[in-house]
Design an enzyme around this catalytic site. Structure first.
Site, mmCIF file in Angstrom:
data_model
loop_
_atom_site.group_PDB
_atom_site.id
_atom_site.type_symbol
_atom_site.label_atom_id
_atom_site.label_comp_id
_atom_site.label_asym_id
_atom_site.label_seq_id
_atom_site.Cartn_x
_atom_site.Cartn_y
_atom_site.Cartn_z
ATOM 1 C CD GLU A 83 84.799 9.365 37.187
ATOM 2 O OE1 GLU A 83 84.494 10.692 37.384
ATOM 3 O OE2 GLU A 83 84.775 9.187 35.897
ATOM 4 C CG HIS A 94 87.837 15.871 38.513
ATOM 5 N ND1 HIS A 94 88.558 16.566 37.793
ATOM 6 C CD2 HIS A 94 87.697 14.631 37.503
ATOM 7 C CE1 HIS A 94 88.345 16.516 36.426
ATOM 8 N NE2 HIS A 94 87.960 15.092 36.337
ATOM 9 C CG ASP A 127 89.507 8.274 37.971
ATOM 10 O OD1 ASP A 127 90.092 9.105 38.535
ATOM 11 O OD2 ASP A 127 89.128 8.130 36.992
ATOM 12 C CG HIS A 150 87.258 9.606 32.431
ATOM 13 N ND1 HIS A 150 88.282 8.896 31.773
ATOM 14 C CD2 HIS A 150 87.253 10.975 32.115
ATOM 15 C CE1 HIS A 150 88.911 10.206 30.916
ATOM 16 N NE2 HIS A 150 88.253 11.229 31.323
ATOM 17 C CG ASN A 210 90.208 19.665 34.836
ATOM 18 O OD1 ASN A 210 89.070 19.968 35.179
ATOM 19 N ND2 ASN A 210 90.635 19.081 33.628
ATOM 20 C CE LYS A 260 91.667 14.771 35.464
ATOM 21 N NZ LYS A 260 91.475 15.473 34.012
ATOM 22 C CB SER A 291 85.311 14.579 35.399
ATOM 23 O OG SER A 291 84.431 13.594 34.360
HETATM 24 C C1 PLP Z 1 87.758 11.051 36.092
HETATM 25 C C2 PLP Z 1 88.906 11.115 35.338
HETATM 26 N N1 PLP Z 1 89.725 10.031 35.060
HETATM 27 C C3 PLP Z 1 90.579 10.095 34.292
HETATM 28 C C4 PLP Z 1 91.030 11.148 33.362
HETATM 29 C C5 PLP Z 1 91.905 11.113 32.503
HETATM 30 O O1 PLP Z 1 93.126 11.445 33.222
HETATM 31 P P1 PLP Z 1 94.149 12.315 32.358
HETATM 32 O O2 PLP Z 1 93.935 13.633 31.883
HETATM 33 O O3 PLP Z 1 95.542 12.414 33.055
HETATM 34 O O4 PLP Z 1 94.629 11.377 31.075
HETATM 35 C C6 PLP Z 1 90.190 12.353 33.437
HETATM 36 C C7 PLP Z 1 90.307 13.434 32.860
HETATM 37 O O5 PLP Z 1 90.897 13.761 32.071
HETATM 38 C C8 PLP Z 1 89.047 12.223 34.480
HETATM 39 O O6 PLP Z 1 88.248 13.195 34.462
#
Ligand code: PLP
Length: 373
Positions: free
Chosen positions: A167, A199, A196, A121, A34, A229, A171
């Protein structure tokens, strides 16, 4: 049977279902990270880290932010982030997972309702499980379904506050949420909206402010911007109104009872935000790559997502893993994604586009995929 025997049994069962995970060394052309803007190894961020070390920034914070761990680098980063994204306040935490978990575990109260997109997520689920509010899913990307769920809850006697969790770019599917419609719904219902932007931060919007660009400043919005990311680093920024930040500092157990993130990392994330402020060149290059890939996917019968995340849904988990393996054998780092990370019957290849790859490599991959499919 001992606990270890039980674990072994569970692992064997996962193996028989083709769902056993394993850690492998990194290999092959990067079609799976990512690191959208290719910043994780970029000289600019390496220099920022060296400079921070040279001026004495600490590697470890040494404690919770509420104790000795509240380093000047955290404070500087949060001020920079709030200014960059236009929010009243910002709070830096160790990861996006931690951010979603502590937000959902802390903010919605008993008697409230959390409505979440069916494809949200895992970290949001974790937070809802820890929290006190009731939670209900609504159909993916469907604000009307969310509206109906609120109406049904009110009819059943629900009187508390409503929280809507989405989101901005999903993802595993790479599709966008209708954010304006969710925002309008939240305003109509007096609800809080959690967005969120894991991405989308860095990838979209002026100076990488994401698909929720402009929403950070609204009092009813809380925006989660992960730093691992497109920002090429790690951690997450929660952009919110000042009282929300204060409440988290006072009530979020995942913030209070945890060692603060590394000050060095905070310094590098701040440098990454400054890079975003400095120009759109990386973002423009990424979007040219996405357009190029879209044409390549269309030419081989794959429906382009239009984003840096391209799913190739194969349905069967075994088929997805076999296909991923075949691509890995040909030198591509592409992973198969199986349930429960995606819904049952939705096993897929997840292909990501980053500035770590060239247009030619995308063209070559499309030819290879065509052969294999
Ligand atoms: C939509 C989404 N939110 C949160 C996370 C978690 O973030 P982090 O990898 O910084 O823990 C991810 C990915 O891992 C994600 O794809």
């Amino acid at each position: 049977m001992t606990s270890l025997d039980q674990m072994q049994r569970d692992l064997d069962a996962l193996g028989r279902q083709g769902r056993r995970r394993a850690l492998r060394p990194i290999a092959g052309v990067d079609f799976s990270s990512n690191d959208y803007l290719g910043l994780a190894r970029a000289p600019a961020l390496r220099d920022a880290a060296s400079n921070a070390l040279a001026r004495g920034v600490a590697l470890g914070s040494g404690g919770s932010r509420l104790l000795r761990g509240n380093d000047g680098e955290h404070i500087a980063l949060e001020a920079e982030a709030a200014a960059h994204f236009g929010s009243q306040a910002a709070l830096f935490v160790g990861s996006g997972y931690a951010a979603n978990t502590l937000l959902l575990a802390t903010l919605p109260q008993r008697g409230d309702l959390v409505l979440y997109d069916a494809l949200i997520h895992a970290s949001t689920h974790e937070g809802m499980r820890l929290g006190r509010a009731e939670f209900r899913a609504f159909a993916h990307n469907d604000p009307a379904a969310a509206q109906d769920a609120i109406a049904a809850w009110r009819k059943q006697g629900g009187t508390g506050h409503v929280w809507i969790a989405v989101e901005s770019l999903y993802s595993m599917d790479g599709d966008r949420a209708p954010l304006a419609a969710f925002d309008a719904l939240a305003q109509r219902e007096g609800a809080m909206l959690l967005i969120d932007e894991a991405h989308a931060t860095g990838v979209y919007g002026a100076q990488g402010r994401g698909l929720a660009d402009g929403m950070d400043r609204q009092a009813h919005a809380i925006v989660i911007r992960t730093c691992g990311k497109a920002l090429g680093c790690e951690g997450a920024l929660i952009l919110c109104a000042a009282p929300v930040r204060e409440f988290l500092i006072n009530r979020a157990r995942g913030f209070i009872f945890s060692t603060a993130p590394s000050p060095l990392i905070a310094a590098v994330v701040r440098a990454s935000l400054m890079l975003l402020s400095g120009g759109q060149a990386r973002q423009d290059r990424l979007h040219r790559l996405i357009d190029h890939a879209g044409r390549a996917w269309s030419a081989i019968g794959i429906d382009p997502s239009g984003s840096a995340i391209q799913p190739v849904v194969l349905g069967d988990a075994g088929r997805a893993m076999d296909m991923a393996h075949a691509l890995q054998q040909r030198g591509y780092d592409i992973r198969g994604i199986r349930p429960p990370s995606v819904p049952e019957g939705g096993a897929r290849l997840r292909i990501t586009l980053t500035l770590n790859i060239t247009e030619q490599q995308v063209t070559d991959l499309a030819a290879c995929l065509k052969d294999l499919l």
